[in-house]
Write a protein that holds these residues in place. Structure first.
Motif, PDB file in Angstrom:
ATOM      1  N   GLU A 180       0.827  -1.203   0.000  1.00 26.89           N
ATOM      2  CA  GLU A 180       0.000   0.000   0.000  1.00 26.89           C
ATOM      3  C   GLU A 180       0.864   1.257   0.000  1.00 26.89           C
ATOM      4  OE1 GLU A 180      -0.331  -2.527   2.103  1.00 26.89           O
ATOM      5  OE2 GLU A 180      -2.251  -3.417   1.469  1.00 26.89           O
ATOM      6  N   ILE A 181       1.935   1.227   0.779  1.00 28.00           N
ATOM      7  CA  ILE A 181       2.846   2.373   0.820  1.00 28.00           C
ATOM      8  C   ILE A 181       3.521   2.564  -0.535  1.00 28.00           C
ATOM      9  CG2 ILE A 181       4.998   3.231   1.804  1.00 28.00           C
ATOM     10  CD1 ILE A 181       2.805   3.504   3.791  1.00 28.00           C
ATOM     11  N   ILE A 182       4.026   1.490  -1.097  1.00 23.49           N
ATOM     12  CA  ILE A 182       4.710   1.564  -2.390  1.00 23.49           C
ATOM     13  C   ILE A 182       3.776   2.103  -3.462  1.00 23.49           C
ATOM     14  CG2 ILE A 182       5.774   0.180  -4.220  1.00 23.49           C
ATOM     15  CD1 ILE A 182       6.844  -1.668  -1.982  1.00 23.49           C
ATOM     16  N   GLN A 183       2.548   1.611  -3.473  1.00 20.47           N
ATOM     17  CA  GLN A 183       1.581   2.074  -4.480  1.00 20.47           C
ATOM     18  C   GLN A 183       1.273   3.558  -4.312  1.00 20.47           C
ATOM     19  OE1 GLN A 183      -2.081  -0.141  -4.576  1.00 20.47           O
ATOM     20  NE2 GLN A 183      -3.074   1.274  -5.991  1.00 20.47           N
ATOM     21  N   ARG A 184       1.059   4.005  -3.056  1.00 15.16           N
ATOM     22  CA  ARG A 184       0.737   5.411  -2.828  1.00 15.16           C
ATOM     23  C   ARG A 184       1.884   6.317  -3.259  1.00 15.16           C
ATOM     24  NH1 ARG A 184      -2.813   8.410   0.151  1.00 15.16           N
ATOM     25  NH2 ARG A 184      -4.304   7.004  -0.862  1.00 15.16           N
ATOM     26  N   LEU A 185       3.112   5.939  -2.978  1.00 14.12           N
ATOM     27  CA  LEU A 185       4.255   6.764  -3.367  1.00 14.12           C
ATOM     28  C   LEU A 185       4.406   6.805  -4.883  1.00 14.12           C
ATOM     29  CD1 LEU A 185       6.895   5.784  -0.657  1.00 14.12           C
ATOM     30  CD2 LEU A 185       5.455   7.830  -0.758  1.00 14.12           C
ATOM     31  N   GLU A 186       4.129   5.694  -5.548  1.00 16.28           N
ATOM     32  CA  GLU A 186       4.164   5.689  -7.008  1.00 16.28           C
ATOM     33  C   GLU A 186       3.099   6.614  -7.582  1.00 16.28           C
ATOM     34  OE1 GLU A 186       3.766   1.596  -8.055  1.00 16.28           O
ATOM     35  OE2 GLU A 186       5.906   1.132  -7.774  1.00 16.28           O
ATOM     36  N   GLU A 187       1.921   6.601  -6.983  1.00 14.54           N
ATOM     37  CA  GLU A 187       0.823   7.454  -7.458  1.00 14.54           C
ATOM     38  C   GLU A 187       1.129   8.937  -7.238  1.00 14.54           C
ATOM     39  OE1 GLU A 187      -2.813   4.272  -6.455  1.00 14.54           O
ATOM     40  OE2 GLU A 187      -2.361   5.941  -5.101  1.00 14.54           O
ATOM     41  N   SER A 188       1.935   9.230  -6.217  1.00 16.86           N
ATOM     42  CA  SER A 188       2.246  10.621  -5.884  1.00 16.86           C
ATOM     43  C   SER A 188       3.491  11.147  -6.586  1.00 16.86           C
ATOM     44  CB  SER A 188       2.439  10.760  -4.368  1.00 16.86           C
ATOM     45  OG  SER A 188       1.289  10.361  -3.672  1.00 16.86           O
ATOM     46  N   LEU A 189       4.204  10.270  -7.280  1.00 17.55           N
ATOM     47  CA  LEU A 189       5.512  10.633  -7.828  1.00 17.55           C
ATOM     48  C   LEU A 189       5.446  11.847  -8.745  1.00 17.55           C
ATOM     49  CD1 LEU A 189       8.488   9.919  -7.983  1.00 17.55           C
ATOM     50  CD2 LEU A 189       7.954   8.360  -9.870  1.00 17.55           C
ATOM     51  N   GLU A 190       4.459  11.894  -9.632  1.00 19.77           N
ATOM     52  CA  GLU A 190       4.376  13.011 -10.578  1.00 19.77           C
ATOM     53  C   GLU A 190       4.175  14.336  -9.854  1.00 19.77           C
ATOM     54  OE1 GLU A 190       1.756  14.482 -14.470  1.00 19.77           O
ATOM     55  OE2 GLU A 190       1.435  12.478 -13.605  1.00 19.77           O
ATOM     56  N   LEU A 191       3.291  14.347  -8.866  1.00 21.38           N
ATOM     57  CA  LEU A 191       3.054  15.584  -8.125  1.00 21.38           C
ATOM     58  C   LEU A 191       4.285  15.991  -7.331  1.00 21.38           C
ATOM     59  CD1 LEU A 191      -0.564  14.949  -6.782  1.00 21.38           C
ATOM     60  CD2 LEU A 191       0.120  16.634  -8.492  1.00 21.38           C
ATOM     61  N   VAL A 192       4.933  15.029  -6.694  1.00 23.83           N
ATOM     62  CA  VAL A 192       6.128  15.334  -5.910  1.00 23.83           C
ATOM     63  C   VAL A 192       7.216  15.933  -6.792  1.00 23.83           C
ATOM     64  CG1 VAL A 192       7.993  14.337  -4.525  1.00 23.83           C
ATOM     65  CG2 VAL A 192       5.632  13.594  -4.151  1.00 23.83           C
ATOM     66  N   SER A 193       7.331  15.444  -8.002  1.00 25.37           N
ATOM     67  CA  SER A 193       8.383  15.922  -8.903  1.00 25.37           C
ATOM     68  C   SER A 193       8.124  17.340  -9.393  1.00 25.37           C
ATOM     69  CB  SER A 193       8.518  14.975 -10.101  1.00 25.37           C
ATOM     70  OG  SER A 193       7.337  14.982 -10.882  1.00 25.37           O
ATOM     71  N   GLN A 194       6.849  17.737  -9.484  1.00 26.28           N
ATOM     72  CA  GLN A 194       6.554  19.055 -10.046  1.00 26.28           C
ATOM     73  C   GLN A 194       6.227  20.118  -9.004  1.00 26.28           C
ATOM     74  OE1 GLN A 194       3.215  17.827 -12.507  1.00 26.28           O
ATOM     75  NE2 GLN A 194       1.719  18.727 -11.096  1.00 26.28           N
ATOM     76  N   ASP A 195       5.870  19.707  -7.794  1.00 28.48           N
ATOM     77  CA  ASP A 195       5.479  20.697  -6.782  1.00 28.48           C
ATOM     78  C   ASP A 195       6.689  21.320  -6.115  1.00 28.48           C
ATOM     79  OD1 ASP A 195       2.825  20.360  -7.325  1.00 28.48           O
ATOM     80  OD2 ASP A 195       2.423  19.017  -5.641  1.00 28.48           O
ATOM     81  N   ALA A 196       6.465  22.490  -5.555  1.00 24.48           N
ATOM     82  CA  ALA A 196       7.547  23.265  -4.946  1.00 24.48           C
ATOM     83  C   ALA A 196       8.067  22.586  -3.679  1.00 24.48           C
ATOM     84  CB  ALA A 196       7.046  24.668  -4.611  1.00 24.48           C
TER      85      ALA A 196
END
Length: 430
Positions: A180-196
């Motif tokens: 569950e943790i791995i999946q959530r971090l994968e889903e958030s990767l795009e936002l994390v990469s572009q957010d300030a």
């Protein structure tokens, strides 16, 4: 069992005269105590056995075995019937045993009933009240019965002991290898990469007062005053935790910044409407759908958790302190933004007024009031019901405050838990 108080008292008065002066003022526990027999015997206080009733020495040896065998100094929290200190002193390699009293009345009763001179006389023993120390010491063993029977004076240390004992259990849901943790971090990767990076907010409010707003029931007492202050200029910066955001907006208060860390926070907590002027600070376990819908600027950071180890290396961002609750990164953000004065709202860590949270129904954000089995002391020195994890969050906030002596921390209410390191803000506390 024999009345041995005079002999025990002579040792304590000689070795620890100030402690003895306190000890003889402790209330009597005899009416609450009874002898419980099995293969052996023990004392029961208010229905709680101090030790095994079958083989106290064997139990003490099991307890001693849990401590590092090569530790020259060990700490025992709770006095019990003196069995654990006695067993520990059999180890010639131990140079010092600190025995921390968790309930003075129980210890006094034990001294009346049992001869304790064999360990009290040992020069390696140091006897203290647990509550005289600002925190716990390692390595330690805490006697289970006295964790339940700790008195009000020693309750803060009791809470820190329980928090430490439960640490591994509490961290179980943050296993970096959890699917569950791995999946959530994968889903958030795009936002994390572009957010300030949250670091962009650091040092942007140097010297400004900050209000950190949590969701404890006492927040309900301050909605009107906060709304009036929000319209003033200049005014403090309002940092809201995620669960306080909706109640604040329902009372006409728009926070300046919202902080969210919990993967269970959804749209009912953070509705995206009219958020264009409100920055959101988050950690990558947050729900990416909720993040994407937020209209204002987004800032991302990490905690020190191993959960973020790979992300931290691939996409470096600044860290915020997390001690189990969203209030910790909210307070840390305020400090790193440059606040030298922070007032806490709704930081109750308890259920005053027989409520769990401001602006939410009983059980909406976790267990209901009826399930509370624990207590803390409020700002008036009275017991107020709480749940176990709230006490852990309180301990971690107090440790954080102790580590930032240059920042003045204030509490806006006496209704919730007394927070060591804060004083009461007289603008809000009557």
């Amino acid at each position: 069992m024999s009345d041995s108080f005079d002999h025990n008292a002579q040792v304590i008065e000689r070795r620890w005269p100030a402690l003895f002066a306190r000890l003889i003022t402790e209330r009597s526990m005899q009416e609450q105590a009874e002898l419980v027999e099995g293969l052996g015997s023990t004392l029961s206080i208010s229905g709680i056995q101090l030790t095994s009733r079958h083989d106290r020495t064997r139990e003490a040896r099991l307890q001693a075995a849990s401590l590092p065998s090569d530790a020259p100094v060990v700490h025992v929290y709770g006095t019990g019937l003196g069995d654990l200190p006695t067993v520990l002193l059999e180890n010639a390699d131990i140079q010092r045993v600190f025995v921390h009293i968790l309930n003075g009345a129980i210890f006094r009763l034990t001294l009346q009933l049992l001869d304790q001179q064999h360990w009290l006389n040992d020069p390696r023993i140091e006897l203290r009240y647990a509550g005289d120390a600002p925190d716990i010491y390692m390595p330690f063993f805490a006697l289970p019965a006295e964790m339940l029977l700790a008195d009000d004076f020693n309750a803060k240390i009791r809470d820190r002991l329980i928090s430490e004992v439960h640490l591994a259990f509490n961290n179980r849901e943050f296993d970096p290898n959890s699917p569950e943790i791995i999946q959530r971090l994968e889903e958030s990767l795009e936002l994390v990469s572009q957010d300030a990076d949250v670091a962009e907010l650091f040092s942007t409010c140097s010297g400004r007062e900050v209000y950190v707003i949590a969701t404890g029931p006492s927040l309900e007492h301050h909605f009107e005053q906060l709304r009036a202050i929000r319209e003033q200029e200049p005014r403090p910066l309002f940092i809201s935790v995620d669960t306080a955001y909706r109640p604040l907006r329902e009372h006409g208060i728009a926070p300046d910044i919202v902080v969210s860390i919990d993967q269970r926070i959804g749209f009912r907590h953070l509705p995206p409407e009219d958020t264009g002027d409100i920055p959101l600070v988050y950690l990558p376990l947050s729900d990416p759908q909720v993040l994407a819908a937020w209209q204002g600027a987004r800032y991302v950071g990490y905690s020190a958790s191993p959960v973020y180890a790979a992300l931290r290396q691939a996409l470096p961002k600044a860290e915020l302190y997390v001690g189990g609750s969203v209030i910790h990164p909210a307070v840390d953000l305020a400090v790193k933004m440059g606040a030298d004065r922070i007032t806490l709202f709704g930081a109750d860590f308890a259920f005053p007024m027989n409520k769990t949270h401001a602006g939410w129904g009983d059980g909406d954000l976790g267990p209901g009031v009826s399930q509370a089995r624990h207590w803390v002391l409020d700002g008036n020195g009275q017991r107020v019901s709480t749940q176990l994890n709230f006490r852990s969050y309180l301990c971690e906030l107090e440790r954080y405050i102790a580590g930032h002596p240059k920042v003045s921390f204030f509490n806006s209410s006496r209704a919730g838990a007394m927070i060591v390191g804060t004083t009461f803000n007289q603008e809000f506390v009557q």
